[in-house]
Design a protein around this motif. Structure first.
Motif, PDB file in Angstrom:
ATOM      1  N   GLY A  19      44.631  33.918  25.162  1.00  0.00           N
ATOM      2  CA  GLY A  19      43.739  32.514  25.482  1.00  0.00           C
ATOM      3  C   GLY A  19      44.157  32.304  27.112  1.00  0.00           C
ATOM      4  N   SER A  20      45.031  32.351  27.635  1.00  0.00           N
ATOM      5  CA  SER A  20      45.327  32.490  29.100  1.00  0.00           C
ATOM      6  C   SER A  20      44.571  33.397  29.900  1.00  0.00           C
ATOM      7  CB  SER A  20      46.612  32.611  29.452  1.00  0.00           C
ATOM      8  OG  SER A  20      47.575  31.676  28.793  1.00  0.00           O
ATOM      9  N   ILE A  22      41.931  34.850  29.070  1.00  0.00           N
ATOM     10  CA  ILE A  22      40.214  34.641  28.733  1.00  0.00           C
ATOM     11  C   ILE A  22      40.176  33.580  29.965  1.00  0.00           C
ATOM     12  CG2 ILE A  22      38.596  33.642  27.345  1.00  0.00           C
ATOM     13  CD1 ILE A  22      39.803  35.115  25.016  1.00  0.00           C
ATOM     14  N   ILE A  23      40.835  32.485  29.753  1.00  0.00           N
ATOM     15  CA  ILE A  23      40.779  31.347  30.900  1.00  0.00           C
ATOM     16  C   ILE A  23      40.648  32.288  32.472  1.00  0.00           C
ATOM     17  CG2 ILE A  23      41.717  29.177  31.829  1.00  0.00           C
ATOM     18  CD1 ILE A  23      42.468  28.308  28.992  1.00  0.00           C
ATOM     19  N   LEU A  24      41.652  32.914  32.453  1.00  0.00           N
ATOM     20  CA  LEU A  24      42.014  33.407  33.959  1.00  0.00           C
ATOM     21  C   LEU A  24      40.614  34.382  34.300  1.00  0.00           C
ATOM     22  CD1 LEU A  24      43.546  34.031  36.436  1.00  0.00           C
ATOM     23  CD2 LEU A  24      44.553  36.013  35.237  1.00  0.00           C
ATOM     24  N   THR A  26      37.512  34.082  33.030  1.00  0.00           N
ATOM     25  CA  THR A  26      36.575  32.927  33.329  1.00  0.00           C
ATOM     26  C   THR A  26      36.552  32.399  34.731  1.00  0.00           C
ATOM     27  OG1 THR A  26      36.398  32.306  30.983  1.00  0.00           O
ATOM     28  CG2 THR A  26      35.264  31.158  32.434  1.00  0.00           C
ATOM     29  N   VAL A  27      37.669  31.986  35.030  1.00  0.00           N
ATOM     30  CA  VAL A  27      38.049  31.469  36.316  1.00  0.00           C
ATOM     31  C   VAL A  27      37.498  32.455  37.228  1.00  0.00           C
ATOM     32  CG1 VAL A  27      39.685  30.416  38.044  1.00  0.00           C
ATOM     33  CG2 VAL A  27      39.396  29.538  35.712  1.00  0.00           C
TER      34      VAL A  27
END
Length: 188
Positions: A19-20, A22-24, A26-27
């Protein structure tokens, strides 16, 4: 049992890690604009062989027109009078006319004739070669013109919407003589 808890904890950590990531990702993609349409600088130019031309002409105020017999000198016992016969140009009327005069010698600068009311001293004509007859009284008392002198009387038209636009003046010359003599004619 420890192995079940450790297995669940590993799954949780791997999900948290995933999840981290994926967020990274995306950012990072949003910062660097991946997937967006970017418009870059473009240079464009053209030439044409077509040329444009134009003509600009300032408007002119047409002058009044004197009749064939421009004026009459009419002697009288209490003073002579001069009648000037004239027409306003098309689109103009009596209200657009100004009277100018010079009594300091023919050929001098014309100036507005003060104390003279054009509307009160002008009669509208019909059926003649002129539209108006303007009368100038050469009284013995308060005369416009001393005996034996000359006077130039001119009519100048002004534009109905712009009073600073004026026509060239049209004029008559008046010469007074002794008693009943005198004359009025076009200049020159």
């Amino acid at each position: 049992m420890t192995s079940i808890i450790e297995g669940q904890s590993r799954k949780r950590r791997s999900r948290t890690f995933l999840g981290s990531m994926i967020i990274l990702l995306t950012v990072l993609l949003s910062i660097f604009g991946a997937g967006q349409n970017k418009i870059g600088a473009t240079e464009a130019s053209w030439t044409a062989e077509a040329h444009a031309t134009g003509f600009l002409q300032a408007g002119a105020v047409p002058p009044a027109e004197l009749a064939v017999e421009a004026c009459d000198y009419i002697p009288g016992l209490l003073g002579a009078r001069v009648e000037v016969y004239w027409s306003a140009p098309d689109g103009y009327e009596l209200a657009n006319a100004n009277i100018l005069a010079d009594s300091s010698g023919l050929g001098a600068i014309l100036a507005p004739l003060t104390g003279f009311n054009l509307q009160e001293n002008t009669v509208e004509n019909s059926g003649n070669d002129h539209d108006y007859t303007t009368t100038f009284r050469m009284n013995l008392l308060g005369s416009l013109l001393p005996l034996g002198d000359s006077l130039r009387i001119a009519i100048q038209m002004e534009h109905p919407q712009a009073s600073t636009w004026t026509s060239d003046p049209v004029s008559v010359d008046v010469r007074t003589g002794l008693l009943i003599s005198g004359s009025c004619s076009r200049p020159g």
